[in-house]
Write an enzyme that holds these catalytic residues in place. Structure first.
Site, PDB file in Angstrom:
ATOM      1  N   LYS A 192       0.933  -1.474  -0.196  1.00 10.20           N
ATOM      2  CA  LYS A 192      -0.141  -0.304   0.285  1.00 10.20           C
ATOM      3  C   LYS A 192       0.818   1.383   0.073  1.00 10.20           C
ATOM      4  CE  LYS A 192      -2.837   3.284   0.817  1.00 10.20           C
ATOM      5  NZ  LYS A 192      -2.335   4.306   0.884  1.00 10.20           N
ATOM      6  N   GLU A 268       8.424   1.391  11.421  1.00 11.11           N
ATOM      7  CA  GLU A 268       9.772   2.593  11.458  1.00 11.11           C
ATOM      8  C   GLU A 268       9.232   3.960  11.374  1.00 11.11           C
ATOM      9  OE1 GLU A 268      11.445   5.364  10.037  1.00 11.11           O
ATOM     10  OE2 GLU A 268      11.724   4.573   7.854  1.00 11.11           O
ATOM     11  N   CYS A 302      13.522  10.918   7.203  1.00 11.24           N
ATOM     12  CA  CYS A 302      13.561  10.789   8.869  1.00 11.24           C
ATOM     13  C   CYS A 302      14.617  10.363   9.332  1.00 11.24           C
ATOM     14  CB  CYS A 302      12.961   9.293   9.163  1.00 11.24           C
ATOM     15  SG  CYS A 302      13.127   7.832   8.449  1.00 11.24           S
ATOM     16  N   GLU A 399       9.606  16.921  13.854  1.00 11.39           N
ATOM     17  CA  GLU A 399      10.240  16.321  12.786  1.00 11.39           C
ATOM     18  C   GLU A 399      10.203  17.648  11.907  1.00 11.39           C
ATOM     19  OE1 GLU A 399      11.197  12.354  10.333  1.00 11.39           O
ATOM     20  OE2 GLU A 399       9.308  12.400  11.421  1.00 11.39           O
TER      21      GLU A 399
END
Length: 495
Positions: A192, A268, A302, A399
């Site tokens: 997906k 993750e 990330c 982030e």
């Protein structure tokens, strides 16, 4: 070339790149429309214009994916490891051979600079090569029970049908990092992809079919109905593995869903990487590493350096050097080989980045470079450097996912470690120092799953990738990444 001509050339280049890519669902080896006929548009981040129209998978389509994966699961698990290895090796070679066209496709839907995109393709291909080599080395164990009563045999079997959910920032690499070990272990899969970047996933599946992958082993479900289709698949008892890369917020939701059905999970999740520079560091190497750690994929990673902590005595020089290096980067449509920084993926991401910079400046930070959203089409944001950033600024707690480097200072090793650990995340950290003992000591003390010691890049298919705290569960890459798609079976026998 004028900006108008650059964008006109870019538009033609990306149109050619997507022209031959599948835009339908891929289920049981066949391309087909969504069951209700619905579609969604994929946009070019450099212009905001439509690139392609892709089938918008439904819950019924999602369950058909599970059916297809389940139908071929036993046959794929029983396929000789060498044959599985050969499919992966052929996939590797096809990706290398077509690196340029795959890179243009990534640039078209993600926006990243062409050099970054080509680097991603080659990095992605390495997962197929690494796991082609590991597919024939899924070892078991045998030993005598301590009491001498029997033998203990441990074999490792495929965990079963695996649902792989990937993000938009590395559309090829995140898919490869999941698909390759799953197939090496003998699992069948449903991929997906993020709705911003489904074309790369579809192209990769078509390429794997060309490499000899049997129908139904990899199924691809583009969909804007992410919550509904993923929930439906996790509720199907035939799905036994979830591997997700994305935000911590979404990860929590998926863990709750998986918990209801006791599904094996690899997560993750988000990061907030500190980049520590001690006064004894080689500043040339530190700046070089900072540019890699911060500007890979334009900061949309990330693993991107998110918080720069520099020892007070060298902070001014470090900031000046980083500003010069960031200022030398050209910005524009990623298909232009001279461009180093492409657009951000969408308007929401750019707005978030701009808001974080604005709040930091309002809180007393000093703007050294960039910091202003450009006018015109596309989702561009300039390389930006901030100094004198307050320790409690939101930009140090969030982030960023953009080309922004906030710098603050520390005065001792203990303070540096405390600042680095002052986050709920723990994916990766970077440490620069000329003292190896200090570097190893600090690396041990930092709460992170990975540390780049005098290196700005940690990712490697042969290494275990993953974080601690709210940055995730489990590891991808390396031997651990393969074992994550297996279950250990213990057989007690007395001969």
């Amino acid at each position: 070339m004028s900006d108008m001509d650059r964008f006109k050339t870019h538009t033609q280049i990306v149109a050619d790149a997507v022209a031959k890519v599948p835009t339908q669902l891929i289920i049981a080896g066949a391309q087909r429309p969504a069951s209700d006929g619905s579609t969604f548009d994929v946009l070019d981040p450099a212009t905001g214009l439509r690139l392609a129209t892709v089938a918008n998978g439904t819950v019924d389509d999602a369950l058909d994916c599970v059916e297809a994966a389940a139908a071929t699961a036993k046959a794929w698990a029983a396929t000789a490891p060498r044959k599985r290895s050969e499919v992966l090796q052929r996939t590797y070679q096809l990706m290398v051979d077509r690196a340029d066209e795959l890179a243009l496709l990534i640039t078209a839907e993600n926006g990243k600079a062409l050099a970054d995109a080509r680097g991603e393709v080659l990095y992605s291909a390495e997962f197929f090569r690494w796991y082609a080599e590991e597919a024939v080395r899924v070892r078991g164990e045998i030993q005598t029970a301590p009491g001498g009563t029997n033998k203990i045999i441990v074999i490792r079997q495929p965990v079963g049908v695996a649902l792989l959910v990937t993000p938009w920032n590395f559309p090829a690499a995140m898919a490869a990092r999941k698909i390759a070990p799953a197939l090496a272990a003998g699992c069948t899969t449903i991929l997906k992809p993020a709705s911003e970047t489904p074309l790369t996933a579809l192209a990769l599946a078509a390429l794997m079919e060309e490499a000899g992958l049997p129908a139904g082993v990899v199924n691809v479900l583009p969909s804007k109905r992410s919550s509904a289709v993923v929930s439906a698949m996790l509720s199907d008892p035939r799905v036994r593995k979830l591997s997700f890369t994305g935000s911590t917020e979404v990860g929590r939701t998926l863990l709750n869903l998986a918990n209801d059905h006791i599904i094996n999970c690899s997560m993750e999740l988000g990061g907030n990487a500190p980049f520590l520079v001690f006064a004894d560091a080689d500043l040339d190497r530190a700046i070089e590493g900072a540019m890699v750690a911060k500007m890979r994929n334009g900061g949309e990673a990330c693993t991107a350096a998110n918080r720069f902590y520099v020892e007070a005595g060298i902070a001014e020089e470090f900031g000046a050097r980083l500003t010069r290096a960031m200022g030398a980067l050209s910005t524009g449509p990623g298909s232009d080989s001279a461009v180093k920084v492409g657009p951000l993926v969408n308007e929401a991401t750019r707005t978030k980045v701009a808001d974080l910079v604005g709040a930091a400046l309002a809180g007393g930070a000093t703007l050294q470079l960039g910091g202003k959203t450009p006018e015109g089409s596309g989702y561009f944001y300039p390389p930006t450097v901030l100094t004198d950033v307050a320790a409690d600024a939101e930009i140090l707690r969030t982030e960023i996912f953009g080309p922004v480097a906030p710098i603050t200072t520390f005065t001792s090793e203990d303070e540096a470690v405390a600042l680095a650990n002052n986050t709920e995340y723990g994916l990766v950290s970077y440490v620069y120092t000329g003292d190896l003992a200090r570097g190893l000591r600090v690396s041990e003390r930092i709460e992170a799953g990975m540390v780049g010691l005098n290196r700005g890049l940690v990712s490697d298919p042969a290494a275990p990738f993953g974080g601690v705290k709210e940055s995730g569960l489990g590891r991808e890459g390396g031997v651990e990444g393969l074992l994550a798609f297996t279950e250990s079976k213990y057989i007690a026998v007395d001969w």
